[in-house]
Each structure stands twice: as structure tokens, then as C-alpha cells.
Design a protein around this motif. Structure first.
Motif, PDB file in Angstrom:
ATOM      1  N   PRO A  85     -24.902  -1.727  28.528  1.00  0.00           N
ATOM      2  CA  PRO A  85     -25.001  -0.372  29.092  1.00  0.00           C
ATOM      3  C   PRO A  85     -24.309  -0.275  30.446  1.00  0.00           C
ATOM      4  O   PRO A  85     -24.053  -1.294  31.102  1.00  0.00           O
ATOM      5  CB  PRO A  85     -26.517  -0.163  29.234  1.00  0.00           C
ATOM      6  CG  PRO A  85     -27.061  -1.547  29.385  1.00  0.00           C
ATOM      7  CD  PRO A  85     -26.184  -2.444  28.558  1.00  0.00           C
ATOM      8  N   LEU A  86     -24.016   0.947  30.854  1.00  0.00           N
ATOM      9  CA  LEU A  86     -23.446   1.212  32.172  1.00  0.00           C
ATOM     10  C   LEU A  86     -24.534   1.781  33.073  1.00  0.00           C
ATOM     11  O   LEU A  86     -25.311   2.637  32.652  1.00  0.00           O
ATOM     12  CB  LEU A  86     -22.302   2.221  32.077  1.00  0.00           C
ATOM     13  CG  LEU A  86     -20.999   1.776  31.421  1.00  0.00           C
ATOM     14  CD1 LEU A  86     -20.013   2.942  31.412  1.00  0.00           C
ATOM     15  CD2 LEU A  86     -20.389   0.600  32.174  1.00  0.00           C
ATOM     16  N   PHE A  87     -24.571   1.324  34.327  1.00  0.00           N
ATOM     17  CA  PHE A  87     -25.507   1.857  35.312  1.00  0.00           C
ATOM     18  C   PHE A  87     -24.704   2.373  36.501  1.00  0.00           C
ATOM     19  O   PHE A  87     -24.145   1.589  37.269  1.00  0.00           O
ATOM     20  CB  PHE A  87     -26.481   0.775  35.779  1.00  0.00           C
ATOM     21  CG  PHE A  87     -27.344   0.217  34.681  1.00  0.00           C
ATOM     22  CD1 PHE A  87     -28.475   0.892  34.259  1.00  0.00           C
ATOM     23  CD2 PHE A  87     -27.019  -0.989  34.071  1.00  0.00           C
ATOM     24  CE1 PHE A  87     -29.274   0.365  33.238  1.00  0.00           C
ATOM     25  CE2 PHE A  87     -27.810  -1.521  33.066  1.00  0.00           C
ATOM     26  CZ  PHE A  87     -28.939  -0.831  32.647  1.00  0.00           C
ATOM     27  N   TYR A  88     -24.631   3.691  36.622  1.00  0.00           N
ATOM     28  CA  TYR A  88     -23.902   4.326  37.730  1.00  0.00           C
ATOM     29  C   TYR A  88     -24.588   5.628  38.095  1.00  0.00           C
ATOM     30  O   TYR A  88     -25.373   6.180  37.313  1.00  0.00           O
ATOM     31  CB  TYR A  88     -22.439   4.608  37.348  1.00  0.00           C
ATOM     32  CG  TYR A  88     -21.528   3.414  37.478  1.00  0.00           C
ATOM     33  CD1 TYR A  88     -20.860   3.141  38.667  1.00  0.00           C
ATOM     34  CD2 TYR A  88     -21.331   2.559  36.398  1.00  0.00           C
ATOM     35  CE1 TYR A  88     -20.023   2.035  38.775  1.00  0.00           C
ATOM     36  CE2 TYR A  88     -20.497   1.457  36.495  1.00  0.00           C
ATOM     37  CZ  TYR A  88     -19.841   1.201  37.699  1.00  0.00           C
ATOM     38  OH  TYR A  88     -19.023   0.106  37.803  1.00  0.00           O
ATOM     39  N   ASP A  89     -24.261   6.127  39.288  1.00  0.00           N
ATOM     40  CA  ASP A  89     -24.752   7.443  39.698  1.00  0.00           C
ATOM     41  C   ASP A  89     -23.787   8.496  39.156  1.00  0.00           C
ATOM     42  O   ASP A  89     -22.919   8.991  39.862  1.00  0.00           O
ATOM     43  CB  ASP A  89     -24.840   7.518  41.232  1.00  0.00           C
ATOM     44  CG  ASP A  89     -25.386   8.854  41.709  1.00  0.00           C
ATOM     45  OD1 ASP A  89     -25.902   9.623  40.877  1.00  0.00           O
ATOM     46  OD2 ASP A  89     -25.284   9.132  42.915  1.00  0.00           O
ATOM     47  N   PHE A  90     -23.957   8.852  37.895  1.00  0.00           N
ATOM     48  CA  PHE A  90     -23.041   9.792  37.252  1.00  0.00           C
ATOM     49  C   PHE A  90     -23.173  11.211  37.797  1.00  0.00           C
ATOM     50  O   PHE A  90     -22.185  11.939  37.895  1.00  0.00           O
ATOM     51  CB  PHE A  90     -23.286   9.806  35.734  1.00  0.00           C
ATOM     52  CG  PHE A  90     -22.929   8.517  35.055  1.00  0.00           C
ATOM     53  CD1 PHE A  90     -21.613   8.205  34.752  1.00  0.00           C
ATOM     54  CD2 PHE A  90     -23.913   7.594  34.728  1.00  0.00           C
ATOM     55  CE1 PHE A  90     -21.280   7.008  34.132  1.00  0.00           C
ATOM     56  CE2 PHE A  90     -23.594   6.391  34.112  1.00  0.00           C
ATOM     57  CZ  PHE A  90     -22.276   6.103  33.814  1.00  0.00           C
ATOM     58  N   ASN A  91     -24.389  11.635  38.133  1.00  0.00           N
ATOM     59  CA  ASN A  91     -24.591  13.035  38.538  1.00  0.00           C
ATOM     60  C   ASN A  91     -24.621  13.238  40.054  1.00  0.00           C
ATOM     61  O   ASN A  91     -24.871  14.347  40.529  1.00  0.00           O
ATOM     62  CB  ASN A  91     -25.877  13.602  37.921  1.00  0.00           C
ATOM     63  CG  ASN A  91     -27.105  12.822  38.333  1.00  0.00           C
ATOM     64  OD1 ASN A  91     -27.091  12.097  39.315  1.00  0.00           O
ATOM     65  ND2 ASN A  91     -28.177  12.970  37.577  1.00  0.00           N
ATOM     66  N   GLY A  92     -24.382  12.195  40.830  1.00  0.00           N
ATOM     67  CA  GLY A  92     -24.244  12.335  42.272  1.00  0.00           C
ATOM     68  C   GLY A  92     -25.527  12.619  43.024  1.00  0.00           C
ATOM     69  O   GLY A  92     -25.483  13.152  44.129  1.00  0.00           O
ATOM     70  N   ASP A  93     -26.689  12.233  42.474  1.00  0.00           N
ATOM     71  CA  ASP A  93     -27.956  12.493  43.160  1.00  0.00           C
ATOM     72  C   ASP A  93     -28.426  11.306  43.996  1.00  0.00           C
ATOM     73  O   ASP A  93     -29.535  11.307  44.526  1.00  0.00           O
ATOM     74  CB  ASP A  93     -29.049  12.885  42.155  1.00  0.00           C
ATOM     75  CG  ASP A  93     -29.386  11.748  41.186  1.00  0.00           C
ATOM     76  OD1 ASP A  93     -28.682  10.709  41.202  1.00  0.00           O
ATOM     77  OD2 ASP A  93     -30.333  11.912  40.401  1.00  0.00           O
ATOM     78  N   GLY A  94     -27.585  10.289  44.117  1.00  0.00           N
ATOM     79  CA  GLY A  94     -27.940   9.134  44.929  1.00  0.00           C
ATOM     80  C   GLY A  94     -28.714   8.061  44.185  1.00  0.00           C
ATOM     81  O   GLY A  94     -29.081   7.038  44.771  1.00  0.00           O
ATOM     82  N   LYS A  95     -28.969   8.261  42.898  1.00  0.00           N
ATOM     83  CA  LYS A  95     -29.704   7.288  42.084  1.00  0.00           C
ATOM     84  C   LYS A  95     -28.888   6.956  40.840  1.00  0.00           C
ATOM     85  O   LYS A  95     -28.164   7.802  40.326  1.00  0.00           O
ATOM     86  CB  LYS A  95     -31.063   7.852  41.679  1.00  0.00           C
ATOM     87  CG  LYS A  95     -31.971   8.201  42.843  1.00  0.00           C
ATOM     88  CD  LYS A  95     -33.288   8.769  42.364  1.00  0.00           C
ATOM     89  CE  LYS A  95     -33.114  10.087  41.653  1.00  0.00           C
ATOM     90  NZ  LYS A  95     -34.424  10.660  41.235  1.00  0.00           N
ATOM     91  N   GLU A  96     -29.029   5.722  40.349  1.00  0.00           N
ATOM     92  CA  GLU A  96     -28.293   5.314  39.164  1.00  0.00           C
ATOM     93  C   GLU A  96     -28.925   5.869  37.894  1.00  0.00           C
ATOM     94  O   GLU A  96     -30.146   5.996  37.798  1.00  0.00           O
ATOM     95  CB  GLU A  96     -28.229   3.789  39.073  1.00  0.00           C
ATOM     96  CG  GLU A  96     -27.280   3.158  40.074  1.00  0.00           C
ATOM     97  CD  GLU A  96     -27.114   1.669  39.827  1.00  0.00           C
ATOM     98  OE1 GLU A  96     -28.040   1.051  39.250  1.00  0.00           O
ATOM     99  OE2 GLU A  96     -26.059   1.123  40.205  1.00  0.00           O
ATOM    100  N   GLU A  97     -28.075   6.197  36.933  1.00  0.00           N
ATOM    101  CA  GLU A  97     -28.500   6.546  35.586  1.00  0.00           C
ATOM    102  C   GLU A  97     -27.891   5.518  34.629  1.00  0.00           C
ATOM    103  O   GLU A  97     -27.128   4.661  35.056  1.00  0.00           O
ATOM    104  CB  GLU A  97     -28.038   7.956  35.197  1.00  0.00           C
ATOM    105  CG  GLU A  97     -28.596   9.065  36.090  1.00  0.00           C
ATOM    106  CD  GLU A  97     -27.734   9.310  37.304  1.00  0.00           C
ATOM    107  OE1 GLU A  97     -28.304   9.405  38.411  1.00  0.00           O
ATOM    108  OE2 GLU A  97     -26.511   9.383  37.169  1.00  0.00           O
ATOM    109  N   ALA A  98     -28.210   5.625  33.347  1.00  0.00           N
ATOM    110  CA  ALA A  98     -27.714   4.651  32.365  1.00  0.00           C
ATOM    111  C   ALA A  98     -27.080   5.355  31.181  1.00  0.00           C
ATOM    112  O   ALA A  98     -27.522   6.420  30.764  1.00  0.00           O
ATOM    113  CB  ALA A  98     -28.853   3.757  31.887  1.00  0.00           C
ATOM    114  N   ILE A  99     -25.999   4.742  30.658  1.00  0.00           N
ATOM    115  CA  ILE A  99     -25.367   5.168  29.407  1.00  0.00           C
ATOM    116  C   ILE A  99     -25.249   3.945  28.509  1.00  0.00           C
ATOM    117  O   ILE A  99     -24.803   2.881  28.951  1.00  0.00           O
ATOM    118  CB  ILE A  99     -23.975   5.766  29.647  1.00  0.00           C
ATOM    119  CG1 ILE A  99     -24.067   7.107  30.374  1.00  0.00           C
ATOM    120  CG2 ILE A  99     -23.231   5.952  28.327  1.00  0.00           C
ATOM    121  CD1 ILE A  99     -22.717   7.724  30.685  1.00  0.00           C
ATOM    122  N   CYS A 100     -25.651   4.108  27.265  1.00  0.00           N
ATOM    123  CA  CYS A 100     -25.550   3.002  26.307  1.00  0.00           C
ATOM    124  C   CYS A 100     -24.893   3.518  25.022  1.00  0.00           C
ATOM    125  O   CYS A 100     -25.245   4.592  24.530  1.00  0.00           O
ATOM    126  CB  CYS A 100     -26.932   2.432  26.005  1.00  0.00           C
ATOM    127  SG  CYS A 100     -26.879   0.848  25.143  1.00  0.00           S
TER     128      CYS A 100
END
Length: 231
Positions: A85-100
Motif C-alpha cells: 500500500p501507499l501511505f501519503y497525505d493525498f488530501n493535504g490535511d497534514g495526515k497520511e492516508e492509505a491506498i491499496c
């Protein structure tokens, strides 16, 4: 000294003494007023301290760990993924999200196809996106495009069609938020590479020949709604 003069002196003394008495009272009143102002200031500071203490008592927003994000994905689906999976701050809220990335077999008109799809989560909101399908799936290449409010997720996927044969690729760019996904770009017979700030390079292949040579290269620019070759 005659009585008239003595009376005048006594009267004058009384008047003068009275004037000094009132003058002294007036001065003391001013000092007391200043004392009262000084006594109010600690109360004001105390109020501000109370406000600060109240603010400090507000619990900080929870930041989801990688394990918690993966748990949210696993709770959403029973499918298993062999791709990291990828862990990045995709939406720019300062917290990481995940994509799998996941895949499944679908059947259309009696033919089986491999369908590629992804699951996104910020820990609270989890949803599925992407549904490209072809006869044979090879692999995926990810690119992250930095934008003002996070990252866009770009995917180039290798396929083989039972009709065309050979190897060719599709490319998609997604904008991800907690509310959903926006498909910003989709095209077959192309390859995305070398992402920049709000842009990414693209190679186009000849559609008539699967896996053919590059016929044109360009740059895609983000305009706030979609990606195009125009700034």
C-alpha cells in the motif's frame, strides 16, 4: 490684637484648614482609584488563563497510524492484496492516508477479465475507486503528482488484450479527498512518467499496434479540474 482681627484670623484658619482637608481627600481618592485598576488586572489575566486552559483541554485530532489505516481497509473488504500500500497525505490535511491496489475476475459476454481497483481510507472514510479491466494484467507503476492540496495518484498499468494481443498500457490520474475521488485523466496506449509540481510527462503509443513505439510525448498540466496539455 482686637477681637475683630482675632475673629478674622480664626475664620481664615478654619477656611484654610477646610481647604487642605478636602484637597487631601481628593488626592487619596485618585490613588485608591489607581489601586482599584491595578487590582482588576490580575482578574483579567486570570480570565485569559482560564481560556487558555480550556483550549488546552481540547483533545487533538487523532492521527491514524499505518496499522490503523490497514485495519480500516481490511474491515472494508475480505480481498487480499499482494501489492504494497501507499501511505501519503493525498488530501493535504497534514495526515497520511492509505491506498491499496486489488484485483478481481469479472465475466462479460462469457469472457473473463481482470479488473483492477483501489481502496482508499483516511481512517474514518473508506471507499473503492477505479475499475479498468482487460484480459491479462501485468503490473502497475505509480506516480505521485504534488499539488497545492496534497498529492494526485497517477497509475500506469500494463495489459494484454485477447483481441489485440501484445503488451500495452493505460494511464489514469485520480484526485482523492475524504468525500470521494475525481478521475482527472484517463487514456489507453500511453505511459505517465517524471511527475512535477502540478504536471507530469506522458508518452503516447500508436493505438493500432499494441505495445508499439512512442509516437508523441507531451506534458499534462493540472488546471484545477482535470489534466490537459494546456497550462
Amino acid at each position: 490684637m482686637n477681637i475683630k482681627k482675632l475673629t478674622s484670623i480664626i475664620c481664615g484658619s478654619i477656611i484654610l484648614g477646610t481647604a487642605f482637608f478636602f484637597c487631601g481627600c481628593g488626592s487619596e481618592s485618585t490613588v485608591n482609584q489607581n489601586d482599584n485598576i491595578e487590582n482588576i488586572e490580575p482578574e483579567i489575566i486570570s480570565d485569559e488563563a482560564d481560556k487558555s486552559e480550556t483550549t488546552d483541554n481540547i483533545a487533538p485530532e487523532h492521527v491514524y497510524s499505518h496499522d490503523e489505516l490497514l485495519a480500516a481497509i481490511n474491515e472494508y473488504t475480505d480481498a487480499q492484496s499482494e501489492i504494497e500500500p501507499l501511505f501519503y497525505d493525498f488530501n493535504g490535511d497534514g495526515k497520511e492516508e492509505a491506498i491499496c491496489e486489488f484485483g478481481r475476475t469479472i465475466t462479460e459476454d462469457g469472457n473473463d477479465f481482470y479488473q483492477q481497483y483501489f481502496i482508499y481510507t483516511d481512517g474514518e472514510h473508506t471507499f473503492e475507486f477505479g475499475d479498468l479491466a482487460e484480459s491479462v494484467y501485468y503490473s502497475s507503476e505509480y506516480n505521485l503528482i504534488s499539488v497545492d492540496d496534497g498529492y494526485h495518484f497517477a497509475v500506469t498499468t500494463g495489459w494484454r488484450s485477447s483481441i489485440l494481443g501484445g503488451y500495452y498500457s493505460s494511464s489514469v490520474i485520480y484526485e482523492l479527498t475524504s468525500d470521494g475521488v475525481n478521475e482527472c485523466f484517463l487514456k489507453w496506449f500511453c505511459n505517465l512518467k517524471e511527475p512535477g509540481n502540478s504536471n507530469i510527462k506522458i508518452d503516447y503509443y500508436e493505438e493500432a499496434v499494441a505495445g508499439g513505439e512512442v509516437v508523441m510525448s507531451d506534458v499534462l498540466y493540472w488546471n484545477g479540474k482535470e489534466y490537459s496539455t494546456y497550462k
